[in-house]
Enzyme design. Sequence first.
Site, mmCIF file in Angstrom:
data_model
loop_
_atom_site.group_PDB
_atom_site.id
_atom_site.type_symbol
_atom_site.label_atom_id
_atom_site.label_comp_id
_atom_site.label_asym_id
_atom_site.label_seq_id
_atom_site.Cartn_x
_atom_site.Cartn_y
_atom_site.Cartn_z
ATOM 1 N N CYS A 1 0.845 -1.194 0.000
ATOM 2 C CA CYS A 1 0.000 0.000 0.000
ATOM 3 C C CYS A 1 0.884 1.249 0.000
ATOM 4 C CB CYS A 1 -0.891 -0.020 1.241
ATOM 5 S SG CYS A 1 -1.734 1.526 1.580
ATOM 6 N N GLU A 2 0.623 2.121 -0.949
ATOM 7 C CA GLU A 2 1.452 3.322 -1.049
ATOM 8 C C GLU A 2 1.176 4.336 0.060
ATOM 9 O OE1 GLU A 2 -1.030 6.000 -4.263
ATOM 10 O OE2 GLU A 2 0.362 4.518 -5.026
ATOM 11 N N HIS A 3 0.086 4.168 0.795
ATOM 12 C CA HIS A 3 -0.225 5.119 1.854
ATOM 13 C C HIS A 3 0.508 4.829 3.157
ATOM 14 C CE1 HIS A 3 -4.198 5.571 -0.475
ATOM 15 N NE2 HIS A 3 -3.346 6.487 -0.866
ATOM 16 N N HIS A 4 0.705 3.534 3.479
ATOM 17 C CA HIS A 4 1.322 3.168 4.755
ATOM 18 C C HIS A 4 2.569 2.307 4.589
ATOM 19 C CE1 HIS A 4 -3.030 3.776 5.593
ATOM 20 N NE2 HIS A 4 -2.520 4.511 6.567
ATOM 21 N N HIS B 1 -5.700 -6.210 3.542
ATOM 22 C CA HIS B 1 -4.755 -5.098 3.684
ATOM 23 C C HIS B 1 -4.258 -5.003 5.119
ATOM 24 C CE1 HIS B 1 -5.547 -2.957 -0.220
ATOM 25 N NE2 HIS B 1 -6.513 -3.879 -0.205
ATOM 26 N N GLN C 1 -5.095 -0.775 -4.402
ATOM 27 C CA GLN C 1 -5.760 -1.896 -5.061
ATOM 28 C C GLN C 1 -6.624 -1.433 -6.235
ATOM 29 O OE1 GLN C 1 -7.563 -4.770 -2.441
ATOM 30 N NE2 GLN C 1 -8.990 -5.449 -4.009
ATOM 31 N N CYS D 1 -2.927 -2.544 6.461
ATOM 32 C CA CYS D 1 -3.298 -1.242 7.042
ATOM 33 C C CYS D 1 -4.714 -1.269 7.618
ATOM 34 C CB CYS D 1 -3.132 -0.117 6.024
ATOM 35 S SG CYS D 1 -4.018 -0.325 4.488
#
Length: 192
Positions: free
Chosen positions: A81-84, A150, A122, A152
């Site tokens: 995941c590019e956010h976390h 996920h 995703q 996250c």
Amino acid sequence: MTEIDRPRIEAAVAEILAAIGEDPARPGLQGTPSHVADAYAEFFSGLGRDAAEDLGEPVPLEEGRTAETVIVRDIEFRSVCEHHLLPFLGVAHVAYLPGEKVVGLGRIPRVIETLSARPQIQERLTEQIADTIESGAQARGVLVVLDAVHACVTTRGARQTSSTTVTMAARGAYTDPTVRAELIALIGRGTE
């Protein structure tokens, strides 16, 4: 393929360890920066790669022949995941309606592997897989369904350990709701 900058990753990981109050020189953590650099080299090996090349050259069908739907189910994948920068793991199901050519069945998982080996979300991954197969296989229709867990979601915040996320992308002939429903039913039979 993009080469990662191992020394920068190792320095950044050592800094993160120090920032959370750990001693990066502690015996249990001494190798951690190097291990993380190894993991990132693998996790992000799809950066700079053209996933369409993974399809190879589509093979022409015999003259006058057409092919019906091809479904490859339960393709395992993992991404980050590019956010976390936490992993998400799941399965992909791909259906495509060949045009005048077909691709090798083993080529579809390669596309997914390349596209998932990047910092991702995703939703975008699902769209990229559909676009790559539609254009690279010259398909008349494509349906991609991803079902993933996920980290996250499961390990932080809401901590929903049984939750999965399902995304879908349809192209061409498979944008018809009736056709799409039939394909989803066929995909679902593989999980019984």
